[in-house]
Design an enzyme around this catalytic site. Structure first.
Site, PDB file in Angstrom:
ATOM      1  N   ASN A   9       0.870  -1.180   0.000  1.00  0.00           N
ATOM      2  CA  ASN A   9       0.000   0.000   0.000  1.00  0.00           C
ATOM      3  C   ASN A   9       0.910   1.234   0.000  1.00  0.00           C
ATOM      4  O   ASN A   9       1.496   1.566   1.020  1.00  0.00           O
ATOM      5  CB  ASN A   9      -0.888  -0.058   1.258  1.00  0.00           C
ATOM      6  CG  ASN A   9      -1.682   1.224   1.466  1.00  0.00           C
ATOM      7  OD1 ASN A   9      -1.795   2.060   0.570  1.00  0.00           O
ATOM      8  ND2 ASN A   9      -2.257   1.375   2.658  1.00  0.00           N
ATOM      9  N   LYS A  11       0.135   4.252  -0.270  1.00  0.00           N
ATOM     10  CA  LYS A  11      -0.481   5.450   0.339  1.00  0.00           C
ATOM     11  C   LYS A  11      -0.256   6.673  -0.562  1.00  0.00           C
ATOM     12  O   LYS A  11      -0.235   6.529  -1.785  1.00  0.00           O
ATOM     13  CB  LYS A  11       0.052   5.654   1.762  1.00  0.00           C
ATOM     14  CG  LYS A  11      -0.076   4.375   2.595  1.00  0.00           C
ATOM     15  CD  LYS A  11       0.137   4.574   4.054  1.00  0.00           C
ATOM     16  CE  LYS A  11      -0.034   3.232   4.768  1.00  0.00           C
ATOM     17  NZ  LYS A  11       0.065   3.339   6.212  1.00  0.00           N
ATOM     18  N   HIS A  97      -9.502   1.188   4.907  1.00  0.00           N
ATOM     19  CA  HIS A  97      -8.211   1.331   5.593  1.00  0.00           C
ATOM     20  C   HIS A  97      -8.382   2.258   6.800  1.00  0.00           C
ATOM     21  O   HIS A  97      -9.150   3.215   6.752  1.00  0.00           O
ATOM     22  CB  HIS A  97      -7.164   1.900   4.629  1.00  0.00           C
ATOM     23  CG  HIS A  97      -5.792   1.864   5.197  1.00  0.00           C
ATOM     24  ND1 HIS A  97      -5.331   2.835   6.056  1.00  0.00           N
ATOM     25  CD2 HIS A  97      -4.800   0.953   5.074  1.00  0.00           C
ATOM     26  CE1 HIS A  97      -4.097   2.513   6.424  1.00  0.00           C
ATOM     27  NE2 HIS A  97      -3.751   1.388   5.851  1.00  0.00           N
ATOM     28  N   GLU A  99      -6.681   4.609   7.926  1.00  0.00           N
ATOM     29  CA  GLU A  99      -6.463   6.041   7.663  1.00  0.00           C
ATOM     30  C   GLU A  99      -7.686   6.661   7.019  1.00  0.00           C
ATOM     31  O   GLU A  99      -7.994   7.828   7.254  1.00  0.00           O
ATOM     32  CB  GLU A  99      -5.203   6.232   6.791  1.00  0.00           C
ATOM     33  CG  GLU A  99      -3.934   6.005   7.613  1.00  0.00           C
ATOM     34  CD  GLU A  99      -2.768   5.444   6.839  1.00  0.00           C
ATOM     35  OE1 GLU A  99      -2.770   5.481   5.594  1.00  0.00           O
ATOM     36  OE2 GLU A  99      -1.823   4.946   7.495  1.00  0.00           O
ATOM     37  N   GLU A 169      -5.424  -5.059  10.679  1.00  0.00           N
ATOM     38  CA  GLU A 169      -4.390  -4.044  10.892  1.00  0.00           C
ATOM     39  C   GLU A 169      -4.664  -3.301  12.193  1.00  0.00           C
ATOM     40  O   GLU A 169      -5.473  -2.371  12.218  1.00  0.00           O
ATOM     41  CB  GLU A 169      -4.405  -3.038   9.738  1.00  0.00           C
ATOM     42  CG  GLU A 169      -4.120  -3.646   8.390  1.00  0.00           C
ATOM     43  CD  GLU A 169      -3.526  -2.626   7.417  1.00  0.00           C
ATOM     44  OE1 GLU A 169      -2.430  -2.869   6.928  1.00  0.00           O
ATOM     45  OE2 GLU A 169      -4.156  -1.587   7.192  1.00  0.00           O
ATOM     46  N   GLY A 175       2.393   2.260  10.820  1.00  0.00           N
ATOM     47  CA  GLY A 175       3.316   3.380  10.638  1.00  0.00           C
ATOM     48  C   GLY A 175       4.026   3.800  11.927  1.00  0.00           C
ATOM     49  O   GLY A 175       4.671   4.830  11.973  1.00  0.00           O
ATOM     50  N   SER A 215       3.349  -2.105  10.366  1.00  0.00           N
ATOM     51  CA  SER A 215       4.804  -2.160  10.547  1.00  0.00           C
ATOM     52  C   SER A 215       5.428  -3.511  10.181  1.00  0.00           C
ATOM     53  O   SER A 215       6.335  -3.981  10.865  1.00  0.00           O
ATOM     54  CB  SER A 215       5.179  -1.748  11.977  1.00  0.00           C
ATOM     55  OG  SER A 215       4.779  -0.403  12.202  1.00  0.00           O
ATOM     56  N   GLY A 236       2.824  -1.144   4.300  1.00  0.00           N
ATOM     57  CA  GLY A 236       2.827   0.285   3.968  1.00  0.00           C
ATOM     58  C   GLY A 236       4.249   0.755   3.711  1.00  0.00           C
ATOM     59  O   GLY A 236       4.822   0.552   2.641  1.00  0.00           O
TER      60      GLY A 236
HETATM   61  P1  PGA Z   1       2.776   0.296   7.700  1.00  0.00           P
HETATM   62  O1  PGA Z   1       1.312   0.486   7.056  1.00  0.00           O
HETATM   63  O2  PGA Z   1       3.339  -0.972   7.124  1.00  0.00           O
HETATM   64  O3  PGA Z   1       3.546   1.510   7.260  1.00  0.00           O
HETATM   65  O4  PGA Z   1       2.587   0.235   9.185  1.00  0.00           O
HETATM   66  C1  PGA Z   1       0.470  -0.609   6.858  1.00  0.00           C
HETATM   67  C2  PGA Z   1      -0.831  -0.144   6.259  1.00  0.00           C
HETATM   68  O5  PGA Z   1      -1.262   0.961   6.607  1.00  0.00           O
HETATM   69  O6  PGA Z   1      -1.468  -0.842   5.452  1.00  0.00           O
END
Ligand code: PGA
Length: 257
Positions: A9, A11, A97, A99, A169, A175, A215, A236
């Site tokens: 992803n 983003k 997601h 976010e 998630e 993140g 992460s 991500g």
């Molecule tokens: P991250 O994001 O790997 O940067 O923690 C994962 C995601 O938001 O799908």
């Protein structure tokens, strides 16, 4: 057998030129996906979808989008429909997601409208669910997961539910560099699978793929994906470089279940 699926992803990162560079790098690493026994999906921003699609046309790498609107067309300024995503070469779409839930008002209700829009346009929805830190600390993780699943998937036929992928998630791990431990992630994945069994059937629950996200890094991917109910990763930050994303995929391919 559930095939391991690793999705990146991206983003709101990568201009078109940067996306082309990353995709070309990944193509060199993934010229033998079939031998790796994995599915690999790239989810660039909308602006780069067509270019990435063209580059991966002759490979086994697949394309996904990061969101979808629930109508197929109309006066909905700024939105992108499933019909358009399909046209741009997508096979997958991330829905709900955290976010989008946190910053753009996404709810279980909007998730519930977007899933059928994806399915009727031939896209596989990657439906994201997960608790935030205060919910985990209050011991409400399973309650939140139940709410996200029951309301997000409400009304889906048993036939349709088999076409989706779920991404667990935990919001506190996205993140932040704080990954759920393999045991914490497995516990949540098992809970989700048991819930799917209760809501649908054992066969359906055994067939649905549940990815872990939050992460995921080359250093932790193997132990996470080794867990019996973890069927891949939604990555991500670590999907933004050829080196880390390909190392994650390689670790995933080394897991024998
Ligand atoms: P991250 O994001 O790997 O940067 O923690 C994962 C995601 O938001 O799908």
């Amino acid at each position: 057998m559930r095939k391991t699926i690793i999705a990146g992803n991206w983003k709101m990162y990568k201009t078109i030129n940067e996306a082309i560079e990353l995709t070309n790098g990944l193509k060199r690493e993934f010229d033998c996906l079939e031998t790796l026994g994995l599915e690999v999906v790239l989810c660039p921003p909308y602006t780069a979808l067509s270019d990435v699609s063209e580059l991966i046309m002759d490979t086994d790498i697949q394309l996904g989008a990061q969101d979808i609107y629930w109508q197929d067309e109309g006066a909905f300024t700024g939105e992108v429909s499933g019909k358009m995503l399909k046209d741009a070469g997508c096979k997958f779409v991330i829905i709900g997601h955290s976010e989008r839930r946190q910053f753009f008002g996404e709810t279980n209700e909007t998730v519930n409208k977007k899933i059928p829009a994806a399915l009727r346009n031939g896209l596989t929805p990657i439906v994201c669910i997960g608790e935030n830190l205060s919910e985990r600390e209050k011991g409400a993780t399973f309650k939140v997961l139940t709410d996200h699943i029951e309301n997000g998937l409400k009304g889906l036929s048993t036939e349709d539910v088999q076409k989706i992928i779920i991404a667990y998630e935990p919001v506190w791990a996205i993140g932040t560099g704080k990954t759920a431990t393999p045991a914490q992630a497995q516990e949540a994945h098992k809970f989700i699978r048991d819930l799917l069994k209760k809501l649908y059937t054992d066969v359906i629950a055994q067939n649905i793929r549940i990815q872990y996200g939050g992460s995921v890094k080359p250093e932790n991917a193997f132990e996470l994906i080794k867990q019996p109910d973890i069927d891949g990763a939604l990555v991500g930050g670590a999907s933004l470089s050829v080196e880390s994303f390909s190392r994650i995929a390689k670790s995933a391919s080394e897991v024998k279940k």
